[in-house]
Design an enzyme around this catalytic site. Structure first.
Site, PDB file in Angstrom:
ATOM      1  N   ASP A   1      54.237  54.677  65.009  1.00  0.00           N
ATOM      2  CA  ASP A   1      55.264  53.666  65.216  1.00  0.00           C
ATOM      3  C   ASP A   1      56.139  54.159  66.364  1.00  0.00           C
ATOM      4  O   ASP A   1      56.820  55.187  66.230  1.00  0.00           O
ATOM      5  CB  ASP A   1      56.094  53.487  63.937  1.00  0.00           C
TER       6      ASP A   1
ATOM      7  N   HIS B   1      55.729  38.614  90.419  1.00  0.00           N
ATOM      8  CA  HIS B   1      54.536  38.424  91.247  1.00  0.00           C
ATOM      9  C   HIS B   1      54.822  37.630  92.525  1.00  0.00           C
ATOM     10  O   HIS B   1      54.479  38.061  93.632  1.00  0.00           O
ATOM     11  CB  HIS B   1      53.443  37.694  90.457  1.00  0.00           C
TER      12      HIS B   1
ATOM     13  N   ASP C   1      57.923  35.548  83.752  1.00  0.00           N
ATOM     14  CA  ASP C   1      56.570  36.102  83.687  1.00  0.00           C
ATOM     15  C   ASP C   1      55.919  36.212  85.060  1.00  0.00           C
ATOM     16  O   ASP C   1      55.193  37.173  85.339  1.00  0.00           O
ATOM     17  CB  ASP C   1      55.705  35.230  82.774  1.00  0.00           C
TER      18      ASP C   1
ATOM     19  N   ARG D   1      49.473  50.906  66.353  1.00  0.00           N
ATOM     20  CA  ARG D   1      50.178  50.942  65.069  1.00  0.00           C
ATOM     21  C   ARG D   1      49.240  50.875  63.876  1.00  0.00           C
ATOM     22  O   ARG D   1      49.643  51.137  62.744  1.00  0.00           O
ATOM     23  CB  ARG D   1      51.184  49.783  64.994  1.00  0.00           C
TER      24      ARG D   1
ATOM     25  N   LYS E   1      45.812  43.991  94.778  1.00  0.00           N
ATOM     26  CA  LYS E   1      44.678  43.168  95.190  1.00  0.00           C
ATOM     27  C   LYS E   1      44.292  43.464  96.638  1.00  0.00           C
ATOM     28  O   LYS E   1      45.142  43.650  97.508  1.00  0.00           O
ATOM     29  CB  LYS E   1      45.008  41.683  94.997  1.00  0.00           C
TER      30      LYS E   1
ATOM     31  N   LYS F   1      50.995  27.109  84.093  1.00  0.00           N
ATOM     32  CA  LYS F   1      49.845  27.127  83.191  1.00  0.00           C
ATOM     33  C   LYS F   1      49.311  25.713  83.000  1.00  0.00           C
ATOM     34  O   LYS F   1      50.022  24.733  83.223  1.00  0.00           O
ATOM     35  CB  LYS F   1      50.240  27.739  81.841  1.00  0.00           C
TER      36      LYS F   1
ATOM     37  N   LYS G   1      55.571  44.882  83.770  1.00  0.00           N
ATOM     38  CA  LYS G   1      56.545  43.801  83.921  1.00  0.00           C
ATOM     39  C   LYS G   1      56.419  42.832  82.745  1.00  0.00           C
ATOM     40  O   LYS G   1      55.400  42.840  82.043  1.00  0.00           O
ATOM     41  CB  LYS G   1      56.334  43.077  85.265  1.00  0.00           C
TER      42      LYS G   1
ATOM     43  N   HIS H   1      50.545  44.142  89.373  1.00  0.00           N
ATOM     44  CA  HIS H   1      49.139  44.282  89.739  1.00  0.00           C
ATOM     45  C   HIS H   1      48.728  43.420  90.926  1.00  0.00           C
ATOM     46  O   HIS H   1      47.712  43.701  91.571  1.00  0.00           O
ATOM     47  CB  HIS H   1      48.235  44.015  88.532  1.00  0.00           C
TER      48      HIS H   1
END
Length: 500
Positions: free
Chosen positions: A89, A236, A231, A46, A178, A336, A144, A174
Site C-alpha cells: 500500500d 500534450h 488530460d 496492491r 515521438k 474523445k 502527467k 510521451h
C-alpha cells in the site's frame, strides 16, 4: 548510445492501465534491441499475487501491444527474468520494507516511476525517504497530469523536491518522445529553407489536433476528475505548441532546449474574461456511431455521473506575443469520440499575393506542412503543380517524408543489398523516453518552471468553468466535435484540416 551502469526500475502502478499498455511493451522492445543493461524491473501493486501470475499478465499485455514481427520467445524469456513483484500500500510507510528487501543495498541507477494518480506522489516519495530507499543517484519519473491546478501542482512539486533534486526529477510527456516531434526540430533547425520562413511574415496560422475515436473506456473514474483540458490540453498540446514555436536553442542541450520552451509559455497571451467565451470551446459527446458501431453518450458510460459537466472536447485559439509569431493564431483542439484517431500539426503558409494561374479554389492551393504523429507518423509538404495535359491547370501535390521509408534507406546503406526487405524499427515514444531516463538525459522531459508556467496560464480558464453555470456543448459521437469549434475558425475565414 548504450547504458553501462546496472539499473533498478521500481514501477508504482505496475499492473495499471498505463504500465500494461505502454510501459512494459516499451521496456520489452528495449530488450529486443539489446539496449537494456544488466538490471531489474520491480512492479508495485496492491494485490497479493504470485510472480508467475504477474509475469503472465505482463506477457499478455506485451504481446497484445507489440507487433507479431517483434514477438520473440527468447527475448521474452530474457525480459521475464528481469521482472519481480512487490505488493504494498503506497500510503503505508511500513509496507515499504517489503520493497527494501527486493532492492540492492546500493544501485548506481535506481529509478522510481510513479504511474499513479499524482495525489499519491507526496506519500510515495516521503515513504521512500523514510525507508532510506532514495540514494544520491536515484531518479524519479512523474506521469502527467501533475496536480489539477496551479496550487496543487506547486504542492506536489514541493513535496517531491524535498527528497529529489531538480536534476533527478523527470516529468514525462510521451508526445515529446515521438519520432516526428523530434524530426520537426531537425527540419526547422537543420534546414534554412524552413527556418527562414518560420514566422509571421510567411505563416498564416498553425493547427494542432489530437483526436481520439475511443470514449473513456475503463478510465471514467480518472476522467471525471480530470477532463480533456487537464488530460490533454494543459500538457500534450501546449508541449507541441512549444516545440513548434520555440526559438533555436544555443545548443542541443537539455536546459538550452527547455529554456526556449519556457519562453514560449511566458509569451502566451492570457485568456481571461470575455476571451474565455470567445476563444475556448468545450464539449461533451452524445450518443452516435463510432467506427461503424453505435456508442452511448458520455453521461451513460460506466462510472460517469449522469449530470456530469466534464468536458470531453476542447478547442482554443491561442496567440503568442513576440516578434516571430505576432498576429499568427494557433488553433488547438482535442477530444474523445471524434471522427478518427489522429494527431497532427498543420503549418498553413500564407496564400500567394497574386496568382497568374486560374485557380478554382485558392485556399486549397495554399502550401501546408503537415506533421502527423499518429496513427502513421510522417511529414507531408503540400505544394502546387501543373496538372498533366493541355493548358496550365494547377492542382495540389504532396511531397512525403515517411520515417519508415527513411529508416529503410538507412538500413540499406549500412548493411548492403542483403537487407533490401528489412527496415529499422521506429522507436515508440515511451521506449525512447524510458531509455533517456535510464541514460540520465532530461532533454525531452519537463522542468519545474515549465510545468508551473503552463498551470499559471490555464488556471483562469479552469476557474471560469468552475464558476460558470453553462454546460459543455453537446456533439454527436463520431463527428469532429461541437459546431462552435468549427465556428471558432470560420469567423476568422479558416477551416480545420480534416479528412486529409
Amino acid at each position: 548510445m548504450q547504458i553501462e551502469q546496472p539499473y533498478e526500475l521500481v514501477l508504482f502502478g505496475g499492473l495499471g492501465d498505463l504500465a500494461l499498455r505502454k510501459l512494459f511493451p516499451a521496456l520489452y522492445l528495449l530488450e529486443l534491441d539489446k539496449r537494456l543493461p544488466e538490471g531489474r524491473i520491480i512492479a508495485i501493486g496492491r494485490k497479493a499475487l504470485k510472480l508467475e501470475a504477474v509475469i503472465a499478465t505482463v506477457k499478455k499485455a506485451v504481446f497484445s501491444h507489440v507487433q507479431s514481427t517483434y514477438q520473440e520467445d527468447d527475448c521474452w524469456q530474457r525480459f521475464a527474468d528481469r521482472l519481480s513483484y512487490v505488493c504494498l500500500d503506497a500510503q503505508q510507510p511500513k509496507a515499504y520494507q517489503a520493497l527494501a528487501k527486493n532492492l540492492e543495498e546500493s544501485c548506481p541507477n535506481r529509478l522510481f516511476y510513479l504511474a499513479t494518480a499524482s495525489s499519491l506522489y507526496a506519500d510515495i516519495v516521503s515513504n521512500l525517504h523514510i525507508n532510506q530507499l532514495i540514494q544520491a543517484s536515484s531518479k524519479v519519473i512523474l506521469e502527467k497530469p501533475i496536480g489539477h491546478d496551479l496550487a496543487s501542482a506547486k504542492d506536489i512539486n514541493k513535496s517531491v523536491a524535498e527528497y529529489f533534486d531538480e536534476t533527478q526529477i523527470y516529468r514525462i510527456d510521451h508526445y515529446l518522445g515521438k519520432e516526428t516531434v523530434q524530426n520537426l526540430m531537425v527540419l526547422r533547425f537543420a534546414n534554412f529553407i524552413f527556418e527562414s520562413q518560420w514566422n509571421q511574415k510567411y505563416i498564416d496560422h498553425i493547427q494542432i489536433s489530437i483526436s481520439e475515436s475511443l470514449g473513456v473506456e475503463k478510465r471514467a473514474g480518472f476522467y471525471e476528475q480530470v477532463g480533456a483540458f487537464r488530460d490533454m490540453m494543459q500538457n500534450h498540446l501546449l508541449q507541441l505548441l512549444c516545440i513548434v514555436a520555440m526559438e533555436p536553442p544555443a545548443k542541443m542541450e537539455p536546459d538550452a532546449v527547455r529554456d526556449e520552451k519556457v519562453k514560449v509559455i511566458k509569451a502566451l497571451r492570457p485568456i481571461v474574461g470575455q476571451d474565455i467565451l470567445d476563444k475556448v470551446i468545450r464539449g461533451q459527446y452524445n450518443k452516435g456511431v463510432s467506427e461503424g458501431k453505435p456508442v452511448p453518450k458520455y453521461r451513460d458510460e460506466d462510472g460517469v455521473d449522469e449530470h456530469s459537466q466534464t468536458e470531453t472536447f476542447v478547442a482554443m485559439k491561442v496567440e503568442i506575443e513576440n516578434w516571430r509569431w505576432a498576429g499568427v493564431p494557433f488553433y488547438l483542439r482535442t477530444g474523445k469520440r471524434l471522427a478518427e484517431r489522429a494527431c497532427e500539426i498543420v503549418v498553413q503558409f500564407k496564400e500567394i499575393p497574386h496568382s497568374i494561374f486560374s485557380m478554382q479554389d485558392k485556399k486549397t492551393m495554399a502550401n501546408k506542412l503537415i506533421f502527423r504523429l499518429q496513427p502513421d507518423e510522417g511529414i507531408r509538404l503540400q505544394l502546387c503543380e501543373k496538372k498533366v495535359g493541355s493548358g496550365m491547370k494547377i492542382r495540389p501535390m504532396t511531397l512525403s517524408l515517411n520515417p519508415d521509408d527513411q529508416s529503410s534507406d538507412i538500413m540499406k546503406s549500412q548493411v548492403g543489398s542483403e537487407s533490401k526487405n528489412k527496415t529499422v524499427r521506429v522507436p515508440e515514444a515511451y521506449e525512447r523516453l524510458l531509455f533517456d531516463a535510464l541514460a540520465s538525459n532530461p532533454t525531452l522531459f519537463l522542468r519545474d518552471d515549465e510545468l508551473m508556467e503552463a498551470w499559471d496560464w490555464v488556471d483562469p480558464i479552469l476557474a471560469a468553468w468552475q464558476e460558470s453555470e453553462s454546460a459543455p456543448e453537446s456533439y454527436t459521437a463520431g463527428t469532429w466535435g461541437p459546431a462552435a469549434a468549427t465556428l471558432l475558425l470560420a469567423k476568422d475565414g479558416r477551416l480545420w484540416n480534416e479528412n486529409n
